[in-house]
Scaffold this motif. Structure first.
Motif, PDB file in Angstrom:
ATOM      1  N   ASN A   1     -11.015  16.278  -7.978  1.00  0.00           N
ATOM      2  CA  ASN A   1     -11.223  15.041  -8.234  1.00  0.00           C
ATOM      3  C   ASN A   1     -10.365  14.166  -7.251  1.00  0.00           C
ATOM      4  O   ASN A   1     -10.484  13.170  -6.733  1.00  0.00           O
ATOM      5  CB  ASN A   1     -11.529  14.406  -9.430  1.00  0.00           C
ATOM      6  CG  ASN A   1     -12.861  15.193 -10.100  1.00  0.00           C
ATOM      7  OD1 ASN A   1     -13.843  15.319  -9.231  1.00  0.00           O
ATOM      8  ND2 ASN A   1     -12.983  15.321 -11.395  1.00  0.00           N
TER       9      ASN A   1
ATOM     10  N   ARG B   1     -10.528  14.406  -3.733  1.00  0.00           N
ATOM     11  CA  ARG B   1     -11.396  13.605  -3.050  1.00  0.00           C
ATOM     12  C   ARG B   1     -10.961  12.156  -3.107  1.00  0.00           C
ATOM     13  O   ARG B   1     -11.175  11.160  -2.165  1.00  0.00           O
ATOM     14  CB  ARG B   1     -12.714  13.662  -3.851  1.00  0.00           C
ATOM     15  CG  ARG B   1     -13.428  14.936  -3.329  1.00  0.00           C
ATOM     16  CD  ARG B   1     -14.529  15.204  -4.159  1.00  0.00           C
ATOM     17  NE  ARG B   1     -15.506  16.350  -3.808  1.00  0.00           N
ATOM     18  CZ  ARG B   1     -16.558  16.595  -4.379  1.00  0.00           C
ATOM     19  NH1 ARG B   1     -17.178  15.796  -5.524  1.00  0.00           N
ATOM     20  NH2 ARG B   1     -17.361  17.760  -4.050  1.00  0.00           N
ATOM     21  N   GLY B   2     -10.193  11.558  -4.278  1.00  0.00           N
ATOM     22  CA  GLY B   2      -9.844  10.633  -4.577  1.00  0.00           C
ATOM     23  C   GLY B   2      -8.818  10.008  -3.272  1.00  0.00           C
ATOM     24  O   GLY B   2      -8.800   8.598  -3.069  1.00  0.00           O
TER      25      GLY B   2
ATOM     26  N   GLY C   1      -8.893  11.041  -0.306  1.00  0.00           N
ATOM     27  CA  GLY C   1      -9.593  10.997   1.108  1.00  0.00           C
ATOM     28  C   GLY C   1      -9.562  12.759   1.671  1.00  0.00           C
ATOM     29  O   GLY C   1      -9.962  12.902   2.619  1.00  0.00           O
TER      30      GLY C   1
ATOM     31  N   SER D   1      -4.886   5.278   1.155  1.00  0.00           N
ATOM     32  CA  SER D   1      -5.947   4.997   0.120  1.00  0.00           C
ATOM     33  C   SER D   1      -5.605   5.673  -1.248  1.00  0.00           C
ATOM     34  O   SER D   1      -5.175   6.987  -1.091  1.00  0.00           O
ATOM     35  CB  SER D   1      -7.415   5.283   0.712  1.00  0.00           C
ATOM     36  OG  SER D   1      -7.588   6.569   0.860  1.00  0.00           O
TER      37      SER D   1
ATOM     38  N   PRO E   1      -7.197   6.828  -5.283  1.00  0.00           N
ATOM     39  CA  PRO E   1      -8.683   6.914  -5.946  1.00  0.00           C
ATOM     40  C   PRO E   1      -9.207   5.897  -6.435  1.00  0.00           C
ATOM     41  O   PRO E   1     -10.312   5.530  -6.360  1.00  0.00           O
ATOM     42  CB  PRO E   1      -8.424   8.301  -7.066  1.00  0.00           C
ATOM     43  CG  PRO E   1      -7.093   8.916  -6.516  1.00  0.00           C
ATOM     44  CD  PRO E   1      -6.407   7.895  -5.776  1.00  0.00           C
ATOM     45  N   GLU E   2      -8.330   4.838  -6.990  1.00  0.00           N
ATOM     46  CA  GLU E   2      -9.024   3.449  -7.405  1.00  0.00           C
ATOM     47  C   GLU E   2      -9.343   2.734  -6.433  1.00  0.00           C
ATOM     48  O   GLU E   2      -9.960   1.626  -6.773  1.00  0.00           O
ATOM     49  CB  GLU E   2      -7.594   2.945  -8.232  1.00  0.00           C
ATOM     50  CG  GLU E   2      -7.262   3.445  -9.525  1.00  0.00           C
ATOM     51  CD  GLU E   2      -6.593   4.859  -9.578  1.00  0.00           C
ATOM     52  OE1 GLU E   2      -6.666   5.675 -10.529  1.00  0.00           O
ATOM     53  OE2 GLU E   2      -6.237   5.286  -8.472  1.00  0.00           O
ATOM     54  N   GLU E   3      -9.079   3.070  -5.192  1.00  0.00           N
ATOM     55  CA  GLU E   3      -9.870   2.133  -3.891  1.00  0.00           C
ATOM     56  C   GLU E   3     -11.043   2.854  -3.742  1.00  0.00           C
ATOM     57  O   GLU E   3     -12.152   2.064  -3.166  1.00  0.00           O
ATOM     58  CB  GLU E   3      -8.991   2.209  -2.874  1.00  0.00           C
ATOM     59  CG  GLU E   3      -7.605   1.279  -2.894  1.00  0.00           C
ATOM     60  CD  GLU E   3      -6.788   1.257  -1.612  1.00  0.00           C
ATOM     61  OE1 GLU E   3      -6.388   0.095  -1.274  1.00  0.00           O
ATOM     62  OE2 GLU E   3      -6.654   2.316  -1.037  1.00  0.00           O
ATOM     63  N   ARG E   4     -11.219   4.254  -3.643  1.00  0.00           N
ATOM     64  CA  ARG E   4     -12.456   4.699  -3.222  1.00  0.00           C
ATOM     65  C   ARG E   4     -13.353   4.545  -4.004  1.00  0.00           C
ATOM     66  O   ARG E   4     -14.675   4.850  -3.834  1.00  0.00           O
ATOM     67  CB  ARG E   4     -12.035   6.178  -2.846  1.00  0.00           C
ATOM     68  CG  ARG E   4     -11.255   6.316  -1.394  1.00  0.00           C
ATOM     69  CD  ARG E   4     -10.944   7.879  -1.095  1.00  0.00           C
ATOM     70  NE  ARG E   4     -10.068   8.009  -0.223  1.00  0.00           N
ATOM     71  CZ  ARG E   4     -10.689   7.898   1.134  1.00  0.00           C
ATOM     72  NH1 ARG E   4     -11.618   7.809   1.392  1.00  0.00           N
ATOM     73  NH2 ARG E   4      -9.787   8.064   2.200  1.00  0.00           N
ATOM     74  N   ALA E   5     -12.855   4.750  -5.549  1.00  0.00           N
ATOM     75  CA  ALA E   5     -14.086   4.417  -6.567  1.00  0.00           C
ATOM     76  C   ALA E   5     -13.525   3.689  -7.680  1.00  0.00           C
ATOM     77  O   ALA E   5     -12.936   4.025  -8.696  1.00  0.00           O
ATOM     78  CB  ALA E   5     -14.384   6.008  -7.031  1.00  0.00           C
TER      79      ALA E   5
ATOM     80  N   ARG F   1       0.877  -1.207  -0.130  1.00  0.00           N
ATOM     81  CA  ARG F   1      -0.026   0.144  -0.026  1.00  0.00           C
ATOM     82  C   ARG F   1       0.901   1.153  -0.099  1.00  0.00           C
ATOM     83  O   ARG F   1       0.438   2.365  -0.492  1.00  0.00           O
ATOM     84  CB  ARG F   1      -0.999  -0.203   1.029  1.00  0.00           C
ATOM     85  CG  ARG F   1      -1.988  -0.966   1.256  1.00  0.00           C
ATOM     86  CD  ARG F   1      -2.925  -1.084   2.014  1.00  0.00           C
ATOM     87  NE  ARG F   1      -3.481   0.209   2.217  1.00  0.00           N
ATOM     88  CZ  ARG F   1      -4.574   0.573   1.700  1.00  0.00           C
ATOM     89  NH1 ARG F   1      -5.104  -0.207   0.825  1.00  0.00           N
ATOM     90  NH2 ARG F   1      -5.150   1.886   1.839  1.00  0.00           N
TER      91      ARG F   1
ATOM     92  N   GLY G   1      -8.544   5.394   6.230  1.00  0.00           N
ATOM     93  CA  GLY G   1      -8.384   5.792   4.912  1.00  0.00           C
ATOM     94  C   GLY G   1      -7.137   6.431   4.485  1.00  0.00           C
ATOM     95  O   GLY G   1      -7.112   6.706   3.333  1.00  0.00           O
TER      96      GLY G   1
END
Length: 718
Positions: free
Chosen positions: A483, A486-487, A489, A606, A608-612, A276, A603
């Motif tokens: 964007n 937000r991705g 967190g 993390s 963006p590809e994990e959150r969305a 990670r 979080g």
């Protein structure tokens, strides 16, 4: 998507599964000479690109010159000793390395702000049409079939959604040597064909993996390359969206002098803390670095070995790799082939581009620091081999720079170590060795061994700024993109992630410094590192194995700490980050190889590809879970004996139908046949075979028939 998913249940194998390979379409791939440059068309000159290169390379040189002057002023107080001269020389080399990374990052900022893009690829535009045929190549070597075929199916279905699936074929190119995995691949191949309802997915296994992955691809080119204008090379952990594939294929079709287009694979699927950390770092800082490279590389970019599309004719004409003279580890086939292939394609007059702004390209990372060290040992040997390629005639200067940076990425480790030791010896000399105030010969003033501590502090601060500012640049760019912010967190969570990654990476850096230094030394001593499959997924490592592997780092850290403490307490605190990372090597490896539930809940780290998650990633993960749940590990002979269809397919795909070709006296095959013939039972036969002999037996018609007979006898006694 649901219609595709529900066509055929998982696990079904049709009796009539069509041809396993298409008709051959040979394409000549001559071995290239490194001593003679071929005649090649020249690409156009760009003044803007020249200015960018002057900024990146010239800027790094200017920064290094300033830093060298400042460091000289630190050390020359009272005269420069031999040890101080060594420290100065090493400092200049190493600062040039980080200065180059810094100016590249500044170029990345310019590229991202200016939205610099090449080849006219616009991710927001409608999907382009495609006329040419493209082959997706998946080379594999002893990998988990569930993971490979899940990613392949998800990629295929994503291509179907684009409406251009009829322009693509898929080839699984196996170099697997483990017999059980080999037969599992064949079963998974038939299963995949049944699930997607297409016979345009092909499978081929080479009995001998000559020249490894490079040889595997070359074998495909010379057998089938004439049937496809381009090939998209994947890796065992590769996953791509249909949109990404279609856009780079269409860009290649519309630019006839482009030979290779490299995407930026985003690391996904990390489970352990270490994976990670790499995933977060790659997603946070990777776009900035890659955009900087694309900004000043232009048509002279590099190739990373996978998730890239290559014009088949350009590859065949230019990238036939020679064997390097001399014994291993420097001689023989070229291990890190991708850099060399890109250099040769560019030498042949074809453009090589990178498109880091195009999303939809994914890969995985090593799950632990121990796995990274194993992979790094292999890459180190391959990159050091490039020293023999550097003098090649006709290479573009930027291609030579790519090769040099590959070498430098490993040579810098022992240089950092040498500078660390030299600096410590300098301090020891000042502390314990009586100074020679009046050396032999006339001297107007005495020689005072001394340094300027205030200026030294400023040099340290400046060096750390050059090293860490690219991370700050990347973070600020994320903050400026709603964007992206937000991705990750939000700004605060992203900042905690940056600090966490920087802290753990700082502790891991001296551990990898020792590991890479040891790799360089053993390679220079003539030791070949071999080629082992990369572990994926779980990163847990037994404590005893970790302790044995990283004991040298721990002992060196203790010695370093003791020496620094003996000199002075301030020096000990000054060196504490390096000392702490080395002393804590074992718990660091153990701790980062496991999942961090607290960070997951918060979080932190993390992406963006994990959150969305993109649909293709969700689909691949779903398929992998299903395949792993349905397909238990099974011994190859037992699996073949239990499935007449699979056994028929296995025989059909063997070279010469399993018959020994004239002149084939390979000892593994002959010994395996003799052992199997003499065995009275299946356990006795399998127990007598080595791993190589078992694979040879499954490739020999007579030996395999005997094994199936023994398996049937076992079944009859039940």
């Amino acid at each position: 998507m649901d219609a595709v998913t529900d066509r055929v249940p998982l696990g079904s194998i049709p009796a009539d599964c069509g041809p396993f390979l298409p008709p051959t379409a040979p394409l000549a791939m001559p071995v290239q000479s490194l001593g003679a440059a071929p005649a090649a068309a020249k690409l156009g000159f760009s003044p803007r690109l020249l200015l960018r290169r002057l900024f990146v390379i010239g800027g790094a040189a200017a920064l290094t010159a300033v830093a060298a002057c400042e460091m000289y002023a630190v050390l020359e107080v009272g005269g420069l000793t031999a040890l101080e001269g060594l420290v100065l020389g090493l400092f200049v080399l190493l600062f040039a390395w980080i200065g180059f990374s810094f100016t590249n990052a500044v170029g990345g900022v310019a590229a991202m702000i200016g939205r610099s893009r090449s080849l006219g690829i616009d991710p927001t535009a409608p999907l382009p049409p495609l006329a040419m045929r493209v082959a997706l190549l998946m080379p594999t070597y002893n990998e988990s079939p569930a993971r490979i075929f899940a990613n392949l199916q998800a990629t295929w279905e994503s291509l179907q959604d684009t409406g251009a699936i009829d322009r693509f074929d898929v080839f699984i190119l196996s170099d697997t040597t483990d017999a059980d995995i080999w037969v599992a691949e064949e079963a998974a191949f038939l299963d995949l064909r049944a699930r997607i309802g297409s016979d345009r997915i092909f499978y081929r296994r080479r009995p001998r993996n000559i020249d490894r992955k490079a040889g595997n691809i070359a074998d495909w080119v010379t057998s089938f390359g004439g049937g496809y204008e381009a090939m998209l090379v994947l890796d065992a952990d590769s996953l791509m969206t249909g949109s990404c594939i279609l856009r780079i294929a269409a860009a290649m079709e519309s630019h006839p002098r482009v030979g290779l287009i490299q995407t930026l694979p985003v690391i996904v699927g990390g489970q352990s803390l270490f994976a990670r950390l790499q995933q977060f770092a790659g997603r946070m800082y990777g776009p900035l670095i890659a955009q900087g490279l694309a900004w000043w590389h232009g048509p002279d970019s590099n190739y990373w070995g996978h998730n890239a599309i290559i014009r088949t004719r350009a590859f065949a004409e230019c990238a036939g790799l020679p064997h390097l003279p001399g014994p291993k580890p420097f001689g023989g086939h070229i291990l890190s082939h991708d850099f060399v292939e890109a250099a040769l394609i560019r030498r042949g007059g074809w453009a090589v581009h990178m498109v880091p702004w195009l999303e939809g390209s994914y890969e995985e990372a090593p799950p632990s620091l121990a796995d990274l060290a194993v992979r790094d040992r292999r890459w180190c040997q391959g990159n050091l081999q490039h020293a023999a390629v550097l003098p090649s005639r006709g290479l573009h200067p930027i291609s030579r720079l790519h090769l040099l940076t590959g070498i430098g990425s490993y040579i810098t480790a022992p240089l950092w170590l040498l500078m660390l030791v030299a600096g410590l010896l300098t301090a020891l000399q000042a502390r314990f060795v009586p100074p020679d105030y009046f050396p032999q010969g006339f001297a107007l003033f005495p020689t005072w061994p001394s340094q300027d501590p205030v200026r030294a502090a400023w040099v340290f601060i400046g060096t750390m700024a050059v090293l860490l500012l690219p991370k700050l640049f990347a973070y600020v760019l994320v903050l400026g993109d709603r964007n992206a912010r937000r991705g990750f967190g939000g700004g605060i969570v992203a900042l905690v992630g940056v600090l966490t990654e920087t802290l753990i990476a700082g502790l891991a850096a001296p551990v990898m410094m020792i590991a890479q230094s040891g790799a360089v030394v053993t390679i220079l001593a003539g030791r070949d590192g071999g080629w082992t499959p990369q572990r994926r997924g779980d990163g847990s490592v037994p404590l005893g194995q970790t302790f044995r592997r990283f004991l040298p780092q721990t002992l060196f850290g203790i010695m370093l700490g003791a020496a620094a403490f003996a000199i002075s307490l301030p020096l000990f605190f000054w060196m504490s980050p390096v000392i702490l990372g080395l002393v804590l090597a074992v718990p660091l490896v153990q701790g980062t190889s496991r999942r961090s539930r607290l960070l997951l809940r918060l979080g932190v780290l993390s992406i963006p590809e994990e959150r969305a998650p993109p649909p293709v990633l969700q689909r691949a993960q779903q398929l992998q879970r299903e395949l792993e749940a349905r397909n238990e590990e099974q011994e190859a002979v037992v699996r073949l004996a239990a499935s007449p269809t699979l056994r028929h397919v296995h025989y059909a795909m063997l070279p010469n139908g399993g018959e020994r070709a004239a002149g084939d006296y390979h000892p593994d095959r002959l010994v395996a046949r003799a052992k199997v013939t003499d065995a009275a039972s299946l356990p006795a036969a399998l127990g007598s075979l080595t791993a190589r002999e078992k694979a040879a037996a499954l490739g020999d018609g007579d030996a395999l028939a005997r094994l199936i007979e023994l398996a049937a006898a076992v079944e009859q006694t039940r």
